[in-house]
Design a protein around this motif. Structure first.
Motif, PDB file in Angstrom:
ATOM      1  N   GLU A  69       0.830  -1.198   0.000  1.00 56.02           N
ATOM      2  CA  GLU A  69       0.000   0.000   0.000  1.00 56.02           C
ATOM      3  C   GLU A  69       0.871   1.256   0.000  1.00 56.02           C
ATOM      4  O   GLU A  69       1.968   1.258   0.562  1.00 56.02           O
ATOM      5  N   PRO A  70       0.384   2.339  -0.596  1.00 59.39           N
ATOM      6  CA  PRO A  70       1.181   3.575  -0.663  1.00 59.39           C
ATOM      7  C   PRO A  70       1.601   4.093   0.703  1.00 59.39           C
ATOM      8  O   PRO A  70       2.694   4.652   0.859  1.00 59.39           O
ATOM      9  N   GLU A  71       0.748   3.916   1.721  1.00 61.18           N
ATOM     10  CA  GLU A  71       1.093   4.377   3.065  1.00 61.18           C
ATOM     11  C   GLU A  71       2.318   3.652   3.594  1.00 61.18           C
ATOM     12  O   GLU A  71       3.176   4.259   4.258  1.00 61.18           O
ATOM     13  N   ILE A  76       8.492   3.174   4.329  1.00 58.55           N
ATOM     14  CA  ILE A  76       9.741   2.566   3.856  1.00 58.55           C
ATOM     15  C   ILE A  76      10.720   3.646   3.413  1.00 58.55           C
ATOM     16  O   ILE A  76      11.902   3.627   3.780  1.00 58.55           O
ATOM     17  N   MET A  77      10.253   4.601   2.627  1.00 60.12           N
ATOM     18  CA  MET A  77      11.139   5.658   2.138  1.00 60.12           C
ATOM     19  C   MET A  77      11.617   6.561   3.272  1.00 60.12           C
ATOM     20  O   MET A  77      12.754   7.040   3.272  1.00 60.12           O
ATOM     21  N   ILE A 326      10.093  -2.185   9.680  1.00 56.58           N
ATOM     22  CA  ILE A 326       8.977  -1.266   9.886  1.00 56.58           C
ATOM     23  C   ILE A 326       7.785  -1.671   9.012  1.00 56.58           C
ATOM     24  O   ILE A 326       6.625  -1.636   9.456  1.00 56.58           O
ATOM     25  N   ALA A 327       8.070  -2.086   7.781  1.00 54.25           N
ATOM     26  CA  ALA A 327       6.998  -2.513   6.883  1.00 54.25           C
ATOM     27  C   ALA A 327       6.297  -3.765   7.410  1.00 54.25           C
ATOM     28  O   ALA A 327       5.069  -3.905   7.282  1.00 54.25           O
ATOM     29  N   GLN A 328       7.057  -4.680   8.013  1.00 57.41           N
ATOM     30  CA  GLN A 328       6.434  -5.878   8.569  1.00 57.41           C
ATOM     31  C   GLN A 328       5.491  -5.521   9.709  1.00 57.41           C
ATOM     32  O   GLN A 328       4.371  -6.044   9.806  1.00 57.41           O
ATOM     33  N   TYR A 329       5.935  -4.606  10.562  1.00 57.15           N
ATOM     34  CA  TYR A 329       5.083  -4.186  11.673  1.00 57.15           C
ATOM     35  C   TYR A 329       3.810  -3.513  11.145  1.00 57.15           C
ATOM     36  O   TYR A 329       2.704  -3.740  11.671  1.00 57.15           O
ATOM     37  N   TYR A 330       3.964  -2.703  10.110  1.00 59.74           N
ATOM     38  CA  TYR A 330       2.802  -2.060   9.482  1.00 59.74           C
ATOM     39  C   TYR A 330       1.787  -3.113   9.036  1.00 59.74           C
ATOM     40  O   TYR A 330       0.577  -2.995   9.312  1.00 59.74           O
ATOM     41  N   GLN A 331       2.254  -4.136   8.327  1.00 59.99           N
ATOM     42  CA  GLN A 331       1.337  -5.152   7.803  1.00 59.99           C
ATOM     43  C   GLN A 331       0.640  -5.918   8.922  1.00 59.99           C
ATOM     44  O   GLN A 331      -0.557  -6.227   8.828  1.00 59.99           O
ATOM     45  N   LEU A 332       1.384  -6.231   9.990  1.00 60.27           N
ATOM     46  CA  LEU A 332       0.792  -7.000  11.084  1.00 60.27           C
ATOM     47  C   LEU A 332      -0.317  -6.228  11.786  1.00 60.27           C
ATOM     48  O   LEU A 332      -1.371  -6.796  12.107  1.00 60.27           O
TER      49      LEU A 332
END
Length: 490
Positions: A69-71, A76-77, A326-332
């Motif tokens: 997702e863009p968010e 990530i960036m 950080i992206a993994q935490y976002y998805q969870l």
């Protein structure tokens, strides 16, 4: 050792039409240029070459996530310049990793108390996670053998022949004998009974695969655990299990919650999973979870303080980016259990759409199982004129990247095509792929065969009767005698 090679020996320069307004001379291809070039030119040169790469969304060979997702892309960036290993400088990032480890440990039913923290680590992928788990098994086995006054110089590990190449790397790099259980026609995963048969006192662990790379099938970890329970009780060896859940670890808890494969089984001591596969994160994140602290020898954990505070570390590499953690935490937290279950159910349903479409053509045998990783592995029913490699090659003309490969021993005579169904692979794309495969088959039917013609059937030789044999012998002697007389010899 140099692992790269030149693409072209004759053309040693890089040319760019669009960048020529900035750069009038070509750039050396394999040497650093002497002079700087404008940033616009550097961007355009690289962008032009990358246009020839395949489309990641149509790369059906890969299990790795190609859309987020863009968010999450923004997160990530924003963290692209954070070095994860600087834990004292980036304490919140470290805390997010610890939260991920505990969430995944609970997902895998680790036997944790109410306030007990899980034992695990984030890695760059399942390959590193498997190396770390293997090292822990090897060290525990060595310590036990040393304490018993027994030799500890010949460790082995038992796997199926269907394991990913990282297991072969572990065995070779860390000097462990790899004992592979061969496959057989129609059974393309490790047979637990045969695996336990080759276990001995030097076996550091048996590796079970939850989601074979070849056909997505889950190996029977429960049966393996039960068989090892009996053998360990008889021998006292205490041989443990590691579950390579690189592909299936984020599928089984949501699609098959009653399936016993994880820490509910007493001999499962560690599990790895790829966050960048069905964990729904871009490439570069994996996880290794241990059952408890006793399963990870303390001497393998290093403590450093030159980055500002005492920091425990157990990794094969040091510096790495924080973005994927950080992206993994976002998805969870974004999806939760409900969201992951919905995504995995959609993937499974789309796999069934593709499977049924291929079956309706009447041209293919389905090699994959309905229960397992959402993918479809299939082979031609009739390979007399064309093979799976030709189909794979021709599908690239439609933009699809579908791999063809042969099975490992002893099923290497079987060739399959495999389509991995990821979150971003929709039902519409599944239906379109079936149509394009049918087009390819029609085109191949009109082409002459590339395969070598089959050898002619052997001539059947009729066995002579006893009377016929006597007559042929008599005839041969007659010819021999007449020849002697003709030569004037008495």
């Amino acid at each position: 050792m140099v692992l790269s090679k030149a693409v072209s020996e004759s053309d040693m320069s890089v040319h760019s039409t669009f960048a020529s307004r900035y750069v009038r001379s070509s750039l050396p291809r394999y040497r650093m240029p002497e002079n700087s070039i404008p940033k616009e030119a550097a961007y355009q040169i690289i962008n032009d070459e990358l246009m020839l790469d395949g489309n990641p969304r149509l790369n059906l060979a890969s299990f790795v996530t190609t859309w987020m997702e863009p968010e999450c892309d923004k997160l990530i960036m924003a963290a692209i310049n954070k070095n994860y290993v600087d834990m004292d400088e980036y304490p919140v990032t470290t805390e997010l990793q610890n939260r991920c480890v505990n969430m995944i440990a609970h997902l895998f039913n680790a036997p944790l108390g109410e306030s007990e923290t899980a034992v695990g680590v984030g890695t760059v992928g399942s390959s590193e996670a498997i190396m770390l788990a293997g090292l822990a098994f090897k060290r525990r086995w060595q310590n036990k053998r040393r304490a018993e006054g027994k030799p500890f110089d010949k460790p082995n590990i038992v796997t199926g022949a269907n394991v990913q190449v990282c297991w072969e790397k572990f065995a070779r790099y860390f000097e462990v004998e790899l004992r592979e259980v061969k496959l057989r026609d129609g059974y393309y995963v490790m047979d637990p009974e045969k695996a336990v048969e080759v276990v001995d006192e030097n076996t550091i662990c048996v590796a079970a695969i939850l989601g074979s790379t070849l056909n997505g099938e889950f190996e029977d970890v429960k049966l393996l655990n039960d068989l090892l329970e009996v053998k360990n009780r008889e021998t006292g060896w205490g041989t443990p299990i590691h579950v390579d859940a690189a592909s299936g670890g984020f599928i089984a808890p949501f699609l098959y919650p009653e399936l016993e494969w994880d820490f509910r089984l007493p001999w499962v001591k560690s599990i790895n999973v790829s966050g960048h596969k069905y964990g729904l994160v871009y490439a570069g994140i994996g996880w290794c979870i241990w059952r408890n602290k006793e399963d990870l020898p303390e001497e393998l954990i290093f403590h450093i303080n030159y980055l500002g505070a005492d920091q425990p570390t157990f990794t094969l590499n040091f510096s790495k980016g924080s973005s994927q953690v950080i992206a993994q935490y976002y998805q969870l937290i974004r999806h939760g259990f409900e969201g992951y279950r919905n995504i995995m159910e959609n993937c499974h349903e789309n796999a069934m759409v593709l499977k049924e479409g291929l079956e309706k053509t009447g041209r293919f045998n389905i090699v994959s199982k309905d229960e397992g990783v959402p993918l479809v592995a299939f082979s031609l029913k009739d390979r007399s004129r064309h093979d799976e490699f030709e189909i794979s090659d021709m599908l690239r003309r439609f933009g699809w990247i579908v791999p063809a490969y042969t099975m490992p021993p002893d099923a290497q005579h079987v060739t399959v095509l495999r389509v991995v169904i990821r979150e971003e692979f929709s039902r519409t794309l599944a239906e379109r792929l079936v149509l394009d495969i049918e087009k390819v088959m029609y085109q191949l039917d009109a082409l002459p065969s590339r395969l070598p013609p089959p050898p002619p059937p052997a001539q059947l030789v009729r066995k002579k009767s006893e009377l016929e044999t006597q007559r042929s012998v008599t005839e041969a002697w007659k010819k021999f005698v007449l020849a002697k007389k003709t030569n004037g010899v008495c």
